[in-house]
Write a protein that holds these residues in place. Structure first.
Motif, PDB file in Angstrom:
ATOM      1  N   THR A   8       0.855  -1.194   0.000  1.00  0.00           N
ATOM      2  CA  THR A   8       0.000   0.000   0.000  1.00  0.00           C
ATOM      3  C   THR A   8       0.884   1.233   0.000  1.00  0.00           C
ATOM      4  O   THR A   8       1.934   1.237   0.664  1.00  0.00           O
ATOM      5  CB  THR A   8      -0.884   0.026   1.274  1.00  0.00           C
ATOM      6  N   VAL A   9       0.502   2.241  -0.765  1.00  0.00           N
ATOM      7  CA  VAL A   9       1.293   3.479  -0.848  1.00  0.00           C
ATOM      8  C   VAL A   9       0.529   4.617  -0.184  1.00  0.00           C
ATOM      9  O   VAL A   9      -0.675   4.789  -0.418  1.00  0.00           O
ATOM     10  CB  VAL A   9       1.587   3.823  -2.326  1.00  0.00           C
ATOM     11  N   PHE A  10       1.223   5.348   0.692  1.00  0.00           N
ATOM     12  CA  PHE A  10       0.635   6.521   1.349  1.00  0.00           C
ATOM     13  C   PHE A  10       1.508   7.747   1.083  1.00  0.00           C
ATOM     14  O   PHE A  10       2.704   7.616   0.832  1.00  0.00           O
ATOM     15  CB  PHE A  10       0.605   6.322   2.875  1.00  0.00           C
ATOM     16  N   VAL A  13       6.676  12.970   1.958  1.00  0.00           N
ATOM     17  CA  VAL A  13       7.323  11.777   1.409  1.00  0.00           C
ATOM     18  C   VAL A  13       6.245  10.810   0.939  1.00  0.00           C
ATOM     19  O   VAL A  13       5.057  11.004   1.220  1.00  0.00           O
ATOM     20  CB  VAL A  13       8.213  11.079   2.463  1.00  0.00           C
ATOM     21  N   ALA A  14       6.653   9.801   0.178  1.00  0.00           N
ATOM     22  CA  ALA A  14       5.736   8.710  -0.170  1.00  0.00           C
ATOM     23  C   ALA A  14       6.270   7.467   0.535  1.00  0.00           C
ATOM     24  O   ALA A  14       7.487   7.304   0.675  1.00  0.00           O
ATOM     25  CB  ALA A  14       5.709   8.482  -1.676  1.00  0.00           C
ATOM     26  N   ILE A  15       5.372   6.669   1.056  1.00  0.00           N
ATOM     27  CA  ILE A  15       5.835   5.428   1.713  1.00  0.00           C
ATOM     28  C   ILE A  15       5.118   4.246   1.082  1.00  0.00           C
ATOM     29  O   ILE A  15       3.909   4.292   0.842  1.00  0.00           O
ATOM     30  CB  ILE A  15       5.616   5.473   3.236  1.00  0.00           C
ATOM     31  N   LYS A  43      14.444  -5.856  -1.036  1.00  0.00           N
ATOM     32  CA  LYS A  43      15.125  -5.968  -2.325  1.00  0.00           C
ATOM     33  C   LYS A  43      14.863  -4.712  -3.149  1.00  0.00           C
ATOM     34  O   LYS A  43      15.755  -4.131  -3.751  1.00  0.00           O
ATOM     35  CB  LYS A  43      14.604  -7.211  -3.067  1.00  0.00           C
ATOM     36  N   GLU A  44      13.619  -4.256  -3.066  1.00  0.00           N
ATOM     37  CA  GLU A  44      13.259  -3.054  -3.829  1.00  0.00           C
ATOM     38  C   GLU A  44      14.052  -1.861  -3.307  1.00  0.00           C
ATOM     39  O   GLU A  44      14.573  -1.061  -4.073  1.00  0.00           O
ATOM     40  CB  GLU A  44      11.759  -2.791  -3.714  1.00  0.00           C
ATOM     41  N   ALA A  45      14.223  -1.782  -1.993  1.00  0.00           N
ATOM     42  CA  ALA A  45      14.996  -0.677  -1.408  1.00  0.00           C
ATOM     43  C   ALA A  45      16.437  -0.736  -1.908  1.00  0.00           C
ATOM     44  O   ALA A  45      17.028   0.270  -2.279  1.00  0.00           O
ATOM     45  CB  ALA A  45      14.949  -0.761   0.118  1.00  0.00           C
ATOM     46  N   VAL A  47      10.678   4.538   2.071  1.00  0.00           N
ATOM     47  CA  VAL A  47      10.304   5.951   2.031  1.00  0.00           C
ATOM     48  C   VAL A  47      10.985   6.608   0.819  1.00  0.00           C
ATOM     49  O   VAL A  47      12.203   6.507   0.669  1.00  0.00           O
ATOM     50  CB  VAL A  47      10.748   6.660   3.328  1.00  0.00           C
ATOM     51  N   THR A  48      10.164   7.228  -0.046  1.00  0.00           N
ATOM     52  CA  THR A  48      10.736   7.872  -1.239  1.00  0.00           C
ATOM     53  C   THR A  48      10.303   9.334  -1.319  1.00  0.00           C
ATOM     54  O   THR A  48       9.470   9.777  -0.532  1.00  0.00           O
ATOM     55  CB  THR A  48      10.225   7.189  -2.539  1.00  0.00           C
ATOM     56  N   GLU A  49      10.855  10.037  -2.274  1.00  0.00           N
ATOM     57  CA  GLU A  49      10.410  11.402  -2.541  1.00  0.00           C
ATOM     58  C   GLU A  49       8.955  11.344  -3.005  1.00  0.00           C
ATOM     59  O   GLU A  49       8.504  10.320  -3.529  1.00  0.00           O
ATOM     60  CB  GLU A  49      11.268  12.049  -3.629  1.00  0.00           C
ATOM     61  N   TYR A  50       8.245  12.465  -2.780  1.00  0.00           N
ATOM     62  CA  TYR A  50       6.854  12.548  -3.216  1.00  0.00           C
ATOM     63  C   TYR A  50       6.810  13.388  -4.484  1.00  0.00           C
ATOM     64  O   TYR A  50       7.375  14.474  -4.535  1.00  0.00           O
ATOM     65  CB  TYR A  50       6.008  13.213  -2.119  1.00  0.00           C
ATOM     66  N   MET A  51       6.196  12.867  -5.517  1.00  0.00           N
ATOM     67  CA  MET A  51       6.177  13.557  -6.813  1.00  0.00           C
ATOM     68  C   MET A  51       4.860  14.330  -6.925  1.00  0.00           C
ATOM     69  O   MET A  51       3.801  13.746  -7.151  1.00  0.00           O
ATOM     70  CB  MET A  51       6.311  12.541  -7.945  1.00  0.00           C
ATOM     71  N   THR A  52       4.952  15.645  -6.739  1.00  0.00           N
ATOM     72  CA  THR A  52       3.727  16.443  -6.570  1.00  0.00           C
ATOM     73  C   THR A  52       2.818  16.416  -7.790  1.00  0.00           C
ATOM     74  O   THR A  52       1.616  16.564  -7.646  1.00  0.00           O
ATOM     75  CB  THR A  52       4.098  17.926  -6.305  1.00  0.00           C
ATOM     76  N   ILE A  59      11.245   7.755 -13.202  1.00  0.00           N
ATOM     77  CA  ILE A  59      10.693   6.414 -13.428  1.00  0.00           C
ATOM     78  C   ILE A  59      10.367   5.785 -12.073  1.00  0.00           C
ATOM     79  O   ILE A  59      11.156   5.890 -11.133  1.00  0.00           O
ATOM     80  CB  ILE A  59      11.723   5.508 -14.144  1.00  0.00           C
ATOM     81  N   ALA A  60       9.216   5.175 -11.959  1.00  0.00           N
ATOM     82  CA  ALA A  60       8.832   4.486 -10.725  1.00  0.00           C
ATOM     83  C   ALA A  60       8.326   3.095 -11.079  1.00  0.00           C
ATOM     84  O   ALA A  60       8.233   2.719 -12.247  1.00  0.00           O
ATOM     85  CB  ALA A  60       7.745   5.287 -10.003  1.00  0.00           C
ATOM     86  N   ASP A  61       8.009   2.346 -10.033  1.00  0.00           N
ATOM     87  CA  ASP A  61       7.392   1.040 -10.235  1.00  0.00           C
ATOM     88  C   ASP A  61       6.518   0.769  -9.024  1.00  0.00           C
ATOM     89  O   ASP A  61       7.013   0.358  -7.979  1.00  0.00           O
ATOM     90  CB  ASP A  61       8.459  -0.046 -10.394  1.00  0.00           C
ATOM     91  N   PHE A  62       5.220   1.096  -9.157  1.00  0.00           N
ATOM     92  CA  PHE A  62       4.316   0.888  -8.032  1.00  0.00           C
ATOM     93  C   PHE A  62       4.237  -0.590  -7.680  1.00  0.00           C
ATOM     94  O   PHE A  62       4.022  -0.950  -6.539  1.00  0.00           O
ATOM     95  CB  PHE A  62       2.922   1.439  -8.364  1.00  0.00           C
ATOM     96  N   TRP A  88       3.646 -10.548  -6.350  1.00  0.00           N
ATOM     97  CA  TRP A  88       4.913 -10.780  -5.683  1.00  0.00           C
ATOM     98  C   TRP A  88       5.952 -10.706  -6.772  1.00  0.00           C
ATOM     99  O   TRP A  88       6.052 -11.587  -7.600  1.00  0.00           O
ATOM    100  CB  TRP A  88       4.925 -12.147  -5.002  1.00  0.00           C
ATOM    101  N   ARG A  89       6.693  -9.566  -6.838  1.00  0.00           N
ATOM    102  CA  ARG A  89       7.533  -9.386  -8.022  1.00  0.00           C
ATOM    103  C   ARG A  89       8.945  -9.883  -7.755  1.00  0.00           C
ATOM    104  O   ARG A  89       9.513  -9.668  -6.722  1.00  0.00           O
ATOM    105  CB  ARG A  89       7.551  -7.923  -8.454  1.00  0.00           C
ATOM    106  N   GLN A  90       9.407 -10.626  -8.761  1.00  0.00           N
ATOM    107  CA  GLN A  90      10.802 -11.057  -8.731  1.00  0.00           C
ATOM    108  C   GLN A  90      11.587  -9.897  -9.327  1.00  0.00           C
ATOM    109  O   GLN A  90      11.607  -9.722 -10.527  1.00  0.00           O
ATOM    110  CB  GLN A  90      10.926 -12.324  -9.591  1.00  0.00           C
TER     111      GLN A  90
END
Ligand code: BW8
Length: 308
Positions: free
Chosen positions: A31-33, A44-46, A65-67, A94-99, A153-156, A161-163
């Protein structure tokens, strides 16, 4: 993943520092907040593991792994990771938030060229990593825009379950049910035998995104179900590149159409690399100076401001 090696180079953010959580999106296990960091005084985005489900070791490892991937792939057109929050009852990156949200929500004027150029810069960087980091889920929802409409570039990647591609040669993810098939190259419709073609997966997706940005339309919008799209793509049909889809006033229209059609060609080997794509785009970018882009961004901001 060795959490110590990761957190020795990445800040560990205590959960109590993350306040004012607002829900953004959610998938199968993540979940992204949006949140405020109480010390850094920034938004920030988490991306968290589902709060209710017991945090499985497997999911936790996937997010770690994603981190690690994001930390390794630091670049000015890849979303920036600020740290991880690794507490027994709460685990998130925790990432930057893209307004300005994702590309699928906004359609810009002639800043389209800069958007396409920066997407190519981001993906080209991933492909230049050792080993190459293949995205394999490029779509307008995964192209985020910051306050000045610069691309990251992001990847929600929440729904499966992504390899993560960095761990294996091939990052083939099963065709997402409910996900969109329009960015998937035909050779991936059924998991293909030869994994070699992987490196050319992203270029197909990029060509579809090119058409979508330049036409400001949804590809195959007339189709009623994904199977219809897959059958027609397998028969060789692609989005229309005629004047009523791609107007004559698009700068360097011919070159862009040529890039698009090479990019979405059926044979993966015939698709250009992102390096070749950038070399074609660079002269176009030089023609547009910074003022043109600032003016285009101003138009969008004004229109956004006027919006009721
Ligand atoms: C209005 N603004 C927003 O709503 C908003 C939401 C937001 O939420 C997130 C979105 C994505 C991620 N995570 C992520 O991007 N990870 C990732 C992983 C691998 C690769 S590259 C190789 C590969 O794809 O496997 C890659 F490029 C990226 C996240 F943590 C938070 C961030 C900013 N703004």
């Amino acid at each position: 993943v060795n959490i110590c090696s990761l957190t020795s180079t990445l800040p560990v953010i205590p959960y109590r520092k993350l306040t004012d959580l607002h829900y953004i999106s959610k998938g199968g296990f993540g979940t992204v907040f949006r949140a405020q960091h109480s010390d850094w005084r920034t938004t920030v985005a988490i991306k968290c593991l589902k709060l209710d489900s017991p945090v499985g070791e497997r999911e936790r490892n996937c997010l770690l792994k994603e981190a690690e991937v994001l930390h390794k792939a630091r670049f000015n057109h890849i979303i920036q990771i600020f740290g991880v929050c690794n507490e027994p009852e709460f685990f998130c990156i925790v990432t930057e938030y893209m307004t300005n949200g994702s590309l699928d929500e906004i359609l810009l004027s002639n800043a389209q060229l800069r958007i396409l150029y920066e997407i190519a810069l981001g993906v080209n960087f991933l492909h230049n990593m050792t080993p190459p980091l293949l995205h394999h889920d490029l779509k307008t929802q995964n192209i985020l825009m910051d306050g000045e409409y610069h691309v990251k570039i992001a990847d929600f990647g929440l729904s499966k379950w992504r390899q993560l591609s960095i761990t294996k040669g091939s990052s083939s993810k099963p065709a997402e049910m409910g996900g969109t098939v329009i960015y998937m190259p035909p050779e991936e419709y059924e998991p293909s035998k030869n994994r070699r073609a992987d490196v050319k997966y992203d270029m197909y997706s990029y060509a579809i995104i090119m058409w979508e940005v330049l036409s400001r339309r949804i590809p195959y919008e007339e189709a009623t179900n994904p199977m219809q799209i897959m059958f027609s793509v397998l028969r060789g049909s692609r989005p229309d590149t005629g004047l009523d889809s791609l107007p004559a006033d698009i700068p360097s229209r011919e070159t862009l159409i040529n890039l698009m059609t090479c990019g979405w060609t059926t044979k993966p080997d015939e698709r250009p690399s992102f390096l070749k794509c950038l070399i074609e785009l660079e002269p176009m970018m030089r023609r547009f100076d910074e003022i043109d882009f600032l003016e285009a961004v101003l138009v969008v901001k004004r229109s956004k401001y006027m919006r009721p």
